[in-house]
Design a protein around this motif. Structure first.
Motif, mmCIF file in Angstrom:
data_model
loop_
_atom_site.group_PDB
_atom_site.id
_atom_site.type_symbol
_atom_site.label_atom_id
_atom_site.label_comp_id
_atom_site.label_asym_id
_atom_site.label_seq_id
_atom_site.Cartn_x
_atom_site.Cartn_y
_atom_site.Cartn_z
ATOM 1 N N VAL A 288 0.847 -1.192 0.000
ATOM 2 C CA VAL A 288 0.000 0.000 0.000
ATOM 3 C C VAL A 288 0.884 1.243 0.000
ATOM 4 C CG1 VAL A 288 -1.695 1.295 1.338
ATOM 5 C CG2 VAL A 288 -1.863 -1.190 1.205
ATOM 6 N N VAL A 289 0.498 2.228 -0.798
ATOM 7 C CA VAL A 289 1.228 3.491 -0.819
ATOM 8 C C VAL A 289 0.482 4.508 0.032
ATOM 9 C CG1 VAL A 289 0.105 4.311 -2.947
ATOM 10 C CG2 VAL A 289 2.328 5.230 -2.270
ATOM 11 N N ASN A 290 1.214 5.195 0.890
ATOM 12 C CA ASN A 290 0.634 6.204 1.760
ATOM 13 C C ASN A 290 0.624 7.566 1.070
ATOM 14 O OD1 ASN A 290 -0.136 4.863 4.213
ATOM 15 N ND2 ASN A 290 2.031 4.559 4.663
ATOM 16 N N GLY A 291 -0.575 8.088 0.819
ATOM 17 C CA GLY A 291 -0.695 9.382 0.159
ATOM 18 C C GLY A 291 -0.567 10.558 1.104
ATOM 19 N N ARG A 292 -0.792 10.336 2.410
ATOM 20 C CA ARG A 292 -0.684 11.373 3.423
ATOM 21 C C ARG A 292 -1.532 12.601 3.064
ATOM 22 N NH1 ARG A 292 4.727 12.451 6.403
ATOM 23 N NH2 ARG A 292 3.117 12.815 7.993
ATOM 24 N N PHE A 293 -2.787 12.351 2.708
ATOM 25 C CA PHE A 293 -3.656 13.433 2.262
ATOM 26 C C PHE A 293 -4.071 14.368 3.400
ATOM 27 C CE2 PHE A 293 -4.885 9.824 -0.700
ATOM 28 C CZ PHE A 293 -4.016 10.238 -1.698
ATOM 29 N N ASP A 294 -3.734 14.003 4.632
ATOM 30 C CA ASP A 294 -4.122 14.829 5.774
ATOM 31 C C ASP A 294 -3.049 15.847 6.156
ATOM 32 O OD1 ASP A 294 -2.404 12.779 6.483
ATOM 33 O OD2 ASP A 294 -3.227 12.552 8.498
ATOM 34 N N VAL A 295 -1.972 15.914 5.401
ATOM 35 C CA VAL A 295 -0.921 16.892 5.683
ATOM 36 C C VAL A 295 -0.617 17.677 4.411
ATOM 37 C CG1 VAL A 295 0.101 15.439 7.475
ATOM 38 C CG2 VAL A 295 1.007 15.331 5.135
ATOM 39 N N GLU A 296 -0.067 18.850 4.587
ATOM 40 C CA GLU A 296 0.345 19.638 3.433
ATOM 41 C C GLU A 296 1.640 19.054 2.869
ATOM 42 O OE1 GLU A 296 1.637 24.235 2.257
ATOM 43 O OE2 GLU A 296 0.999 23.730 4.309
ATOM 44 N N SER A 297 1.655 18.845 1.572
ATOM 45 C CA SER A 297 2.857 18.297 0.940
ATOM 46 C C SER A 297 3.890 19.401 0.741
ATOM 47 C CB SER A 297 2.505 17.668 -0.406
ATOM 48 O OG SER A 297 3.657 17.138 -1.025
ATOM 49 N N THR A 298 5.095 19.146 1.235
ATOM 50 C CA THR A 298 6.213 20.063 1.060
ATOM 51 C C THR A 298 7.386 19.271 0.489
ATOM 52 O OG1 THR A 298 7.286 19.688 3.202
ATOM 53 C CG2 THR A 298 5.431 21.251 3.150
ATOM 54 N N PRO A 299 8.427 19.930 0.031
ATOM 55 C CA PRO A 299 9.583 19.198 -0.494
ATOM 56 C C PRO A 299 10.237 18.266 0.525
ATOM 57 C CG PRO A 299 9.649 21.471 -1.231
ATOM 58 C CD PRO A 299 8.533 21.387 -0.236
ATOM 59 N N SER A 300 9.957 18.459 1.803
ATOM 60 C CA SER A 300 10.571 17.605 2.823
ATOM 61 C C SER A 300 9.613 16.573 3.408
ATOM 62 C CB SER A 300 11.142 18.468 3.954
ATOM 63 O OG SER A 300 10.102 19.216 4.575
ATOM 64 N N THR A 301 8.353 16.558 2.952
ATOM 65 C CA THR A 301 7.392 15.589 3.478
ATOM 66 C C THR A 301 7.784 14.182 3.048
ATOM 67 O OG1 THR A 301 5.633 17.241 3.323
ATOM 68 C CG2 THR A 301 4.952 14.953 3.564
ATOM 69 N N ASP A 302 7.816 13.252 3.997
ATOM 70 C CA ASP A 302 8.213 11.883 3.672
ATOM 71 C C ASP A 302 7.004 11.046 3.261
ATOM 72 O OD1 ASP A 302 7.557 11.886 6.688
ATOM 73 O OD2 ASP A 302 7.659 9.744 6.230
ATOM 74 N N TYR A 303 7.240 10.142 2.313
ATOM 75 C CA TYR A 303 6.212 9.238 1.811
ATOM 76 C C TYR A 303 6.795 7.835 1.722
ATOM 77 C CZ TYR A 303 3.731 13.493 0.477
ATOM 78 O OH TYR A 303 3.090 14.698 0.498
ATOM 79 N N ASP A 304 5.909 6.843 1.740
ATOM 80 C CA ASP A 304 6.416 5.473 1.698
ATOM 81 C C ASP A 304 5.390 4.494 1.159
ATOM 82 O OD1 ASP A 304 4.644 5.337 3.819
ATOM 83 O OD2 ASP A 304 6.145 4.894 5.344
ATOM 84 N N ILE A 305 5.895 3.280 0.917
ATOM 85 C CA ILE A 305 5.081 2.105 0.606
ATOM 86 C C ILE A 305 5.232 1.192 1.818
ATOM 87 C CG2 ILE A 305 4.786 0.133 -0.949
ATOM 88 C CD1 ILE A 305 6.457 1.743 -3.016
ATOM 89 N N VAL A 306 4.130 0.564 2.252
ATOM 90 C CA VAL A 306 4.214 -0.365 3.375
ATOM 91 C C VAL A 306 3.688 -1.738 2.957
ATOM 92 C CG1 VAL A 306 4.152 1.386 5.178
ATOM 93 C CG2 VAL A 306 2.013 0.477 4.291
ATOM 94 N N ARG A 307 4.238 -2.737 3.583
ATOM 95 C CA ARG A 307 3.906 -4.136 3.283
ATOM 96 C C ARG A 307 3.055 -4.704 4.422
ATOM 97 N NH1 ARG A 307 6.442 -9.317 4.171
ATOM 98 N NH2 ARG A 307 6.175 -10.701 2.370
ATOM 99 N N LEU A 308 1.907 -5.258 4.067
ATOM 100 C CA LEU A 308 0.973 -5.789 5.047
ATOM 101 C C LEU A 308 0.642 -7.236 4.707
ATOM 102 C CD1 LEU A 308 -1.512 -2.778 4.913
ATOM 103 C CD2 LEU A 308 0.175 -3.179 6.713
ATOM 104 N N PRO A 309 0.327 -8.058 5.712
ATOM 105 C CA PRO A 309 -0.120 -9.419 5.396
ATOM 106 C C PRO A 309 -1.508 -9.376 4.768
ATOM 107 C CG PRO A 309 -0.262 -9.007 7.766
ATOM 108 C CD PRO A 309 0.409 -7.803 7.169
ATOM 109 N N ALA A 310 -1.643 -10.013 3.630
ATOM 110 C CA ALA A 310 -2.942 -10.020 2.957
ATOM 111 C C ALA A 310 -3.887 -11.020 3.607
ATOM 112 C CB ALA A 310 -2.760 -10.341 1.478
#
Length: 310
Positions: A288-310
């Motif tokens: 799953v990719v985290n869009g972080r839609f609840d924060v303002e995106s800035t050049p320093s905002t971190d984003y990631d993909i996370v792995r979950l058990p299906a």
């Protein structure tokens, strides 16, 4: 991508003293896939799809960049550089090795060579202001796109062997029934085995089945459960993963044999989910990719993909 990654270090020193001289060396255990994969700061991801092997693609809703990485190593780089005004939402890889993207506020879709990043085709569906081409699904005969602001699907027919059609050879499928309700914000879309399409209505928290020939639709009975903020959909067999962004919940729905109703079997949640946008399956893992839609995106905002058990 997964914060579930715990490295188990087995003490081997004592055991090694018991191995007789000449015995074959024990094989090293395979290194586990990372539980979390960092994306470039400020990337502002929205779409994700898994390609051949362990290759993953992530698109930016900020400037249309596409990042390509490896789920095994966690490493990657930008395949398609970003250009202001070319924001991308959903993306999918077809059997021919082409990457299709929903060009969100641009009102169209683009097709790229997944190896080189070269653009192969572009389809301009609409110039209506405020249209949002959001997600897509690829079938054997066509590629279908949702528009979150309009009660339509865009359909790009495929020729023999998946041949790309001419830039104007698409059609606009007008929806009817519950899929024609205004202001529902159509988002994720998957294809069902019988040929119908399943579409998420993000604001009403409902799923609708759509006939791709007529545009007619009907609601999927979830027993009163709301999938409000439903963004991406992932279907394997009769198990549907509904990725609900701002709620930080992934609903795991078991659909009936006719794909007309479903029961929520469990909800996946946890601190590793940060407004998840969409995902894809690889083996027993849901990425799953985290869009972080609840924060303002800035050049320093971190984003990631996370792995979950299906």
């Amino acid at each position: 991508m997964r914060k579930l990654l715990s490295l188990l270090i087995v003490p081997l020193v004592a055991a090694a003293t018991l191995v007789s001289v000449g015995a074959p060396a024990a094989a090293h255990p395979a290194k586990p896939f990372p539980a979390r994969i960092a994306l470039p700061n400020g990337f502002t991801p929205e779409g994700l799809t898994i390609g051949r092997g362990t290759t993953v693609f992530v698109g930016s809703i900020l400037d249309g960049a596409v990042w390509r990485g490896d789920l095994r190593t966690g490493r990657g780089s930008v395949l398609i550089p970003g250009t202001p005004g070319t924001d991308k939402a959903g993306l999918k890889l077809d059997p021919q090795g082409r990457l299709w993207t929903a060009d969100f506020s641009g009102g169209g879709a683009s097709v790229y060579d997944a190896d080189t990043g070269t653009r192969l085709a572009h389809y301009q569906f609409t110039d209506v202001p405020g249209s949002y081409v959001n997600d897509l699904v690829i079938t054997q005969r066509a590629v279908y796109f949702t528009d979150s602001a309009r009660q339509v699907l865009y359909v790009v027919p495929l020729g023999p062997g998946g041949r790309l059609p001419a830039p104007t050879a698409f059609r606009v499928l007008q929806l009817s029934g519950p899929a024609a309700t205004p202001d529902v914000y159509h988002n994720g879309i998957v294809a069902l085995p019988d040929g119908d399409l399943l579409v998420a209505q993000m604001l009403t928290g409902q799923l609708v089945r759509v006939d791709p020939r007529t545009g007619g639709s009907r609601l999927v009975d979830l027993g009163g459960y709301s999938v409000e903020r439903a963004d991406g959909l992932v279907l394997r067999g009769r198990t549907l993963y509904v990725i609900r962004n701002l709620t930080n919940v992934i609903a795991v729905v078991r659909l009936n044999a006719g794909y007309t109703a479903g029961v929520v079997q469990r909800e996946i949640t946890g601190p590793q989910l940060r407004s998840p946008a969409t995902g894809d399956l690889l083996g027993s893992a849901l990425y799953v990719v985290n869009g972080r839609f609840d924060v303002e995106s800035t050049p320093s905002t971190d984003y990631d993909i996370v792995r979950l058990p299906a």
